[in-house]
Design an enzyme around this catalytic site. Structure first.
Site, PDB file in Angstrom:
ATOM      1  N   CYS A 132     -34.946  61.033 -53.449  1.00 51.56           N
ATOM      2  CA  CYS A 132     -34.396  62.356 -53.145  1.00 51.56           C
ATOM      3  C   CYS A 132     -34.218  63.225 -54.384  1.00 51.56           C
ATOM      4  CB  CYS A 132     -33.066  62.207 -52.433  1.00 51.56           C
ATOM      5  SG  CYS A 132     -33.111  60.931 -51.177  1.00 51.56           S
TER       6      CYS A 132
ATOM      7  N   HIS B   9     -26.244  68.546 -53.558  1.00 48.72           N
ATOM      8  CA  HIS B   9     -27.140  67.585 -52.909  1.00 48.72           C
ATOM      9  C   HIS B   9     -26.753  67.544 -51.426  1.00 48.72           C
ATOM     10  CE1 HIS B   9     -30.173  64.620 -52.738  1.00 48.72           C
ATOM     11  NE2 HIS B   9     -29.371  63.650 -52.370  1.00 48.72           N
TER      12      HIS B   9
ATOM     13  N   GLU C 220     -19.807  63.580 -54.185  1.00 50.04           N
ATOM     14  CA  GLU C 220     -20.273  64.772 -54.901  1.00 50.04           C
ATOM     15  C   GLU C 220     -19.114  65.726 -55.172  1.00 50.04           C
ATOM     16  OE1 GLU C 220     -23.600  66.737 -53.050  1.00 50.04           O
ATOM     17  OE2 GLU C 220     -23.962  68.007 -54.806  1.00 50.04           O
TER      18      GLU C 220
ATOM     19  N   LYS D 299     -29.339  71.990 -46.987  1.00 52.31           N
ATOM     20  CA  LYS D 299     -29.920  70.975 -46.099  1.00 52.31           C
ATOM     21  C   LYS D 299     -29.460  71.184 -44.665  1.00 52.31           C
ATOM     22  CE  LYS D 299     -30.648  67.169 -49.400  1.00 52.31           C
ATOM     23  NZ  LYS D 299     -30.087  67.700 -50.654  1.00 52.31           N
TER      24      LYS D 299
ATOM     25  N   HIS E 298     -33.190  67.523 -44.953  1.00 56.59           N
ATOM     26  CA  HIS E 298     -33.362  66.827 -46.226  1.00 56.59           C
ATOM     27  C   HIS E 298     -34.859  66.572 -46.420  1.00 56.59           C
ATOM     28  CE1 HIS E 298     -32.963  64.357 -49.623  1.00 56.59           C
ATOM     29  NE2 HIS E 298     -31.898  63.660 -49.304  1.00 56.59           N
TER      30      HIS E 298
ATOM     31  N   PHE F  96     -31.245  57.850 -53.817  1.00 53.76           N
ATOM     32  CA  PHE F  96     -31.133  56.414 -53.604  1.00 53.76           C
ATOM     33  C   PHE F  96     -31.745  55.720 -54.819  1.00 53.76           C
ATOM     34  CE2 PHE F  96     -31.099  56.482 -48.654  1.00 53.76           C
ATOM     35  CZ  PHE F  96     -29.750  56.711 -48.683  1.00 53.76           C
TER      36      PHE F  96
END
Lengths: 402, 87
Positions: free
Chosen positions: A162, A294, A305, A326, A331, A390
């Protein structure tokens, strides 16, 4: 060290077929998430996503380009052509020898792999299309752009889940800043909305079956999107000398690793990347007006976050705006940072902050100004764009208005 | 008199060469048709799919095979032999 600016932007994504359409959709707070449409979708438990509808490759690409490219590379090519057209660059001579391409992608030609596996395993066929390999390679998008536009400099793919786009754009920034090259095309491309792509993600149990609601207390997971965005990163003096339109300056970049868990995000890792980008840009935290989060709408990411933002910004965390687009385009995994950079350019250039749509219930763990549901007019001079992948890989860009 | 197999192969070759099928002659070489190695690979794939045969051709050893690709007519004869061998 050279200053680095963005002189062109191109995109095709669930919100629009170009930058102008994307900005209009973000400004309107339009959500492009809907029922997924592809073969065997009825066998999935997650049946929603943000698809690019009505994309006809023949309208944009040559027969040879289509023959050699998976959907992700097609999105990248369309985006790159738009960006270069806006920048007004022609790659010839020394510029062509030095300018390159770096494109982030997580799945590469995953749809191509999925279809080929279906043919040989499910349908018992003993041959697949001869171009399966050139279509599925992760570097296909970067290579296709290099071939189409004649860029012969450093060209590569970056695959960091990502954070792929942010790593790609960060590398391009560092290469132009160091003088290694005067111009780089950089961004990301992704197209994993197919049965195998979603089936794999279902297994992680991080997907929402009903919508993407970042920072909202009732959030229940991420929703995937697809598409691409590509930008022209150019040395500032060069751009000025040729009278190019400057969309923003790329002021700083930082990347790092949590060295912790494969899936659970780390507050410290995210904070280190944000603080690192600011330090690289020689900017004080108080200068930041907007953060493109994010903001995946997973329980863990959004909580972590927001805690990282508090750690880096202290009291200023309550004065800045932070939104997750998003919620509108989904995403885009390896392409997500690139499409989200469009929201950063809109904030700096148009004075419009893209909202977090789908926001319903305040969450005390995410008590920041998340620009809920409606876009906002605001002048901002410095923005950050966060990406936390990830594998614990973090990449943050800092941009300023020129 | 062209066979059904021949007509199908000419249609595949014409599509790959971006020509009208009537412009494809049996004595034409693949070079004359503007085939490069990748177009050839795509054409062979289309032929294999159409007739459910395996064409013995390795791009690394184009001459080390009995399958003759020196002209359109040779390709047709080769595929007709493969189709006949299936039965």
């Amino acid at each position: 060290m050279a200053r680095v600016v963005i002189t062109g932007a191109g995109s095709i994504n669930p919100l629009g077929r170009n930058v102008a359409e994307t900005w209009a959709a973000m400004q309107a707070g339009r959500c492009a998430i809907g029922p997924l449409e592809f073969r065997d979708v009825e066998r999935l438990s997650v049946k929603i996503g943000a698809q690019v509808h009505g994309f006809v490759p023949e309208d944009h690409l040559s027969r040879a380009e289509i023959g050699f490219s998976d959907r992700f590379a097609q999105f990248a090519l369309v985006s790159a052509r738009q960006a270069v057209a806006q920048a007004g660059l022609v790659f010839e001579g020394e510029l062509a020898d030095r300018a390159g391409v770096v494109i982030g992608t997580a799945g590469g030609g995953l749809t191509t792999s999925d279809e080929a596996y279906r043919a040989v395993y499910a349908e018992g066929k003993n041959r697949v299309h001869p171009f399966v390999v050139p279509r599925l390679m992760h570097n296909a998008a970067a290579s296709q752009i290099s071939i189409a536009l004649g860029l012969r400099g450093p060209t590569l793919a970056v695959s960091t889940a990502c954070a792929g786009s942010n790593h790609a754009m960060g590398l391009a920034f560092q290469m132009v800043r160091s003088g290694a090259t005067p111009v780089m095309l950089a961004g990301g491309a992704e197209a994993m909305l197919c049965f195998g792509g979603i089936k794999a993600w279902e297994g992680l149990r991080v997907m929402s079956a009903d919508g993407c609601r970042p920072f909202s207390a009732d959030r229940n997971g991420l929703v995937q999107g697809e598409g691409a965005a590509v930008f022209v990163f150019e040395e500032y003096d060069r751009a000025r000398a040729r009278g190019a339109q400057i969309l923003a300056e790329v002021a700083g970049f930082a990347m790092g690793a949590d060295a912790g868990d494969m899936l659970t995000p780390s507050v410290a890792g995210a904070a280190r990347a944000m603080a690192g980008a600011l330090a690289d840009a020689r900017l004080a935290p108080e200068a930041v007006g907007y953060i493109n989060a994010h903001g995946t709408a997973t329980a863990a990411n959004d909580r972590s976050e927001c805690a990282a933002v508090r750690q880096v910004f202290g009291a200023h965390a309550d004065r800045l705006m932070i939104s997750s687009t998003k919620s509108m385009h989904g995403h885009l995994i390896g392409a997500t940072g690139a499409v989200e950079l469009l929201a950063c350019l809109m904030a700096l250039g148009e004075g419009v902050i893209a909202p977090t749509v789908g926001y319903r219930v305040p969450d005390p763990d995410c008590a920041l100004d998340v620009v809920p549901n409606e876009a906002r007019q605001a002048r901002v001079d410095v923005v950050l764009s966060n990406a936390f992948a990830f594998g614990g890989l973090n990449a943050v860009l800092a941009l300023t208005r020129v | 008199m062209a066979s059904a197999v021949a007509d199908e192969i000419i249609a595949i070759i014409a599509r790959q060469a971006m020509l009208d099928a009537r412009e494809v002659r049996l004595d034409m070489t693949l070079d004359e048709l503007g085939f490069d190695s990748l177009v050839l690979v795509e054409a062979l794939f289309a032929i294999e799919e159409k007739f459910d045969v395996t064409v013995p051709y390795n791009a690394n050893e184009p001459d080390e095979t009995d399958f003759d690709i020196s002209s359109v007519g040779a390709v047709i004869a080769g595929v007709e032999a493969l189709v006949a061998a299936k039965v």
